[in-house]
Design a protein around this motif. Sequence first.
Motif, PDB file in Angstrom:
ATOM      1  N   ASN A 172       0.837  -1.189   0.000  1.00 54.18           N
ATOM      2  CA  ASN A 172       0.000   0.000   0.000  1.00 54.18           C
ATOM      3  C   ASN A 172       0.874   1.242   0.000  1.00 54.18           C
ATOM      4  N   PHE A 173       0.239   2.376  -0.288  1.00 54.30           N
ATOM      5  CA  PHE A 173       0.972   3.641  -0.251  1.00 54.30           C
ATOM      6  C   PHE A 173       0.273   4.576   0.730  1.00 54.30           C
ATOM      7  N   GLN A 174       1.047   5.155   1.655  1.00 51.64           N
ATOM      8  CA  GLN A 174       0.470   5.973   2.715  1.00 51.64           C
ATOM      9  C   GLN A 174       1.228   7.286   2.871  1.00 51.64           C
ATOM     10  N   VAL A 175       0.487   8.326   3.233  1.00 51.84           N
ATOM     11  CA  VAL A 175       1.083   9.618   3.545  1.00 51.84           C
ATOM     12  C   VAL A 175       0.959   9.838   5.053  1.00 51.84           C
ATOM     13  N   PRO A 176       2.059   9.837   5.806  1.00 49.08           N
ATOM     14  CA  PRO A 176       1.983  10.075   7.249  1.00 49.08           C
ATOM     15  C   PRO A 176       1.518  11.513   7.531  1.00 49.08           C
ATOM     16  N   LEU A 177       0.594  11.651   8.481  1.00 52.17           N
ATOM     17  CA  LEU A 177       0.054  12.965   8.821  1.00 52.17           C
ATOM     18  C   LEU A 177       0.325  13.367  10.267  1.00 52.17           C
ATOM     19  N   ALA A 178       0.628  12.420  11.130  1.00 53.10           N
ATOM     20  CA  ALA A 178       0.782  12.700  12.559  1.00 53.10           C
ATOM     21  C   ALA A 178       1.860  13.756  12.796  1.00 53.10           C
ATOM     22  N   GLY A 179       1.487  14.785  13.522  1.00 52.44           N
ATOM     23  CA  GLY A 179       2.438  15.836  13.873  1.00 52.44           C
ATOM     24  C   GLY A 179       2.798  16.773  12.744  1.00 52.44           C
ATOM     25  N   ARG A 180       2.063  16.715  11.634  1.00 52.03           N
ATOM     26  CA  ARG A 180       2.374  17.552  10.478  1.00 52.03           C
ATOM     27  C   ARG A 180       1.245  18.543  10.213  1.00 52.03           C
ATOM     28  N   SER A 181       1.607  19.673   9.650  1.00 50.10           N
ATOM     29  CA  SER A 181       0.635  20.679   9.230  1.00 50.10           C
ATOM     30  C   SER A 181       0.391  20.549   7.726  1.00 50.10           C
TER      31      SER A 181
END
Length: 370
Positions: A172-181
């Motif tokens: 799968n392909f994922q974009v990490p979002l935790a702690g990001r603006s």
Amino acid sequence: MTIRVRPISPEEHLAFVATRGTASFLQTPAWAAVKAEWRGESLGWFDGDRLVGAGLVLYRQVPKVKRYLAYLPEGPVLDWSGDVAAALSALRDHLKANGAFGIRIGPPAVLRRWEAATLKAALADDVLTRLGDVPADHRDERAIALADTLTSLGWREQAAEGGFSAGQPKYNFQVPLAGRSEDDVLAGMNQLWRRNIRKAAKQGVEVTLGTRDDLVEFHRVYVETAERDHFTPRPLAYFQTMWDAMTAEDPQRLRLYLARHEGDLVAATTLVQVGTHAWYSYGASTTAKREVRGSNAIQWQMIRDSLAGGAEVYDMRGITDTLDTDDSHVGLLQFKVGTGGEAVEYLGEWDLPISRPLYAAFTAYMKRRG
């Protein structure tokens, strides 16, 4: 520790998922209504009176025989980092008593991760043809140990492209979002993605949320996409059922996005969110007006809304493991890499035959069906 498995109510099931923060949307009670060709059941794992796990099992009947394949897609929802032998034994006992000849599970454990820079370099390397041949940036030793445990317990890893038609993607392909603006995520994208997002805005592409009534328009563009990309589209009724089941469970579970340019629908997508995980599930775009970059605009809006909704992962779902530039499937990875996310390899799907003759016969039957 003595673990028992028994049916639980949808309310108990959802409450347990909420305590875990997230789970695959394929492991929510609503998914049973979406997969009407299977019989669904919510299960709970109990240590005494304490609920320690939950899952959705889908039963598919063998033709002309009242025996079933029991399938838990991307589940069950358990603590996979500990000793799973007792939990899996209890699952086997329950499902065998309910007529299962075999069990398929999909532990949501990630074996390896590849960052965008690594993927970009691999795509430019003519020698590398498969993602699995590329040294990973991150390996999870617990997931590797879990694979060994499953093998020792008699479970069989299934080929990512073979076996039952219900199988889920291993990569799968994922974009990490935790702690990001938003600015962080945008800065992590490549120059082409940022330019296309700006171009869509300059061209006047507008992205809005749709309603159930808009599924007709979504489906029209989806069918056009299927004809262009040579896959068999699902019927409109499938998406209507999905909408009804998932929004009844949670009004924010499923959202429909529509990208328009000068009134013309140029792209449409669906987004699913369970707790801190958001998935881009279906997408469609028109052949006309591709230059206005509606697909980039709609993806960016879904990412922004996922961030605002507390998601820690924006999941763009399956990719194949090919890096061969002559393979038509590589374009999907190239498109997704531009987001600055990462490729992840899950543990995959594992089968436990209970009745070996029926399991072998059913596997052969499903392969013949394609």
